[in-house]
Design an enzyme around this catalytic site. Structure first.
Site: not given
Ligand SMILES: [Zn+2]
Length: 271
Positions: A136-137, A140, A197
């Site tokens: 997830h990081e 981004h 997100e």
């Molecule tokens: Zn996030």
């Protein structure tokens, strides 16, 4: 008046040329600070952070962070290459560090500089849970979400930019820290938007699956993350990564798709 119009046109040309394409969505995104300026700043800030914090080495947890990080990086490269974005990661200098800090947090700065705090490990619980967080990081970072927020803020503040922002001065450095994970140095790090997100959830899910981790674990991780805030201050990660009720059902619904994506790369068994 004519001169002013000329400036406006020049300014707009600057904005257009400062757009980048998000390889995961094909959408044009604002990138007023070019990677050639962003990455060196990022790398310097990362080194400074590591020099001021206790980096854990030689433990099985530290080894796990490196192992998961490397697998996610390889998955990202394979996915980008297969989708016509060869060379996208050329300027990346991947690094994965475990930092001794009870904060429930993790982040990835531009150019692949990752920090996982020891405090998040009880929440990630297992290697697949850690892969969900790191995927997830990294998502981004790959989608330039921080860069888009920073660019939007510059526009909002009316900062004159023609694709050439100096991030050497202190105000700009603070802005950088605010939009990328180094919250402790400036007080508050701004949250990602819901749209970012959702995007990072999907990309992160694909990356973890291609890296060989069970994508069903992502929903479990976010369940544990929200449970971790019961009766106490919410995890730091949630303050920068606003969650919502549909997140877990979205992740659950996307997991089979992530498995199919992984199968394209010959990955059919997951841990
Ligand atoms: Zn996030």
């Amino acid at each position: 008046m004519k001169l002013k119009n000329a400036f406006i046109i020049l300014g707009m040309a600057g904005l257009i040329s400062a757009c980048a394409t998000n390889p995961f969505t094909g959408k044009k995104t604002m990138a007023l600070v070019p990677n050639s300026q962003l990455f060196p700043t990022s790398f310097a800030q990362y080194d400074q952070f590591l020099s001021e914090n206790k980096v854990v080495t030689g433990t099985s947890d530290a080894a796990m962070v490196t192992r998961v990080g490397q697998k996610i990086a390889v998955a990202a490269e394979r996915w980008l290459n297969a989708n016509g974005h060869v060379g996208y990661l050329n300027d990346y200098k991947w690094e994965y560090k475990l930092v001794d800090d009870k904060t429930i947090n993790a982040w990835c700065m531009p150019g692949g500089k990752i920090v996982v705090y020891t405090g998040i490990l009880p929440v990630t619980k297992n290697e697949a849970g850690l892969a969900a967080v790191m995927g997830h990081e990294v998502a981004h970072a790959l989608a330039n979400h921080g860069q888009q927020r920073m660019s939007a803020a510059y526009v909002q503040q009316g900062v004159a930019i023609a694709g050439n922002v100096a991030i050497k001065d202190e105000a700009s450095r603070n802005a950088f820290n605010q939009y990328y994970g180094i919250g402790s140095q400036v007080g508050v790090m701004l949250p990602f938007s819901r749209a970012h997100e959702t995007e990072a959830d999907k990309i992160g899910l694909y990356l973890m699956a291609i890296a060989g981790y069970n994508p069903e674990e992502a929903a479990e991780l976010w369940k544990r993350m929200s449970a971790a805030s019961n009766g106490q201050a919410p995890p730091e990660l949630l303050s920068t990564h606003p969650s919502n009720d549909s997140r877990i059902s979205n992740l659950t619904a996307l997991a089979p798709e992530a498995r199919k994506e992984a199968a394209k790369f010959g990955v059919t068994s997951f841990k």
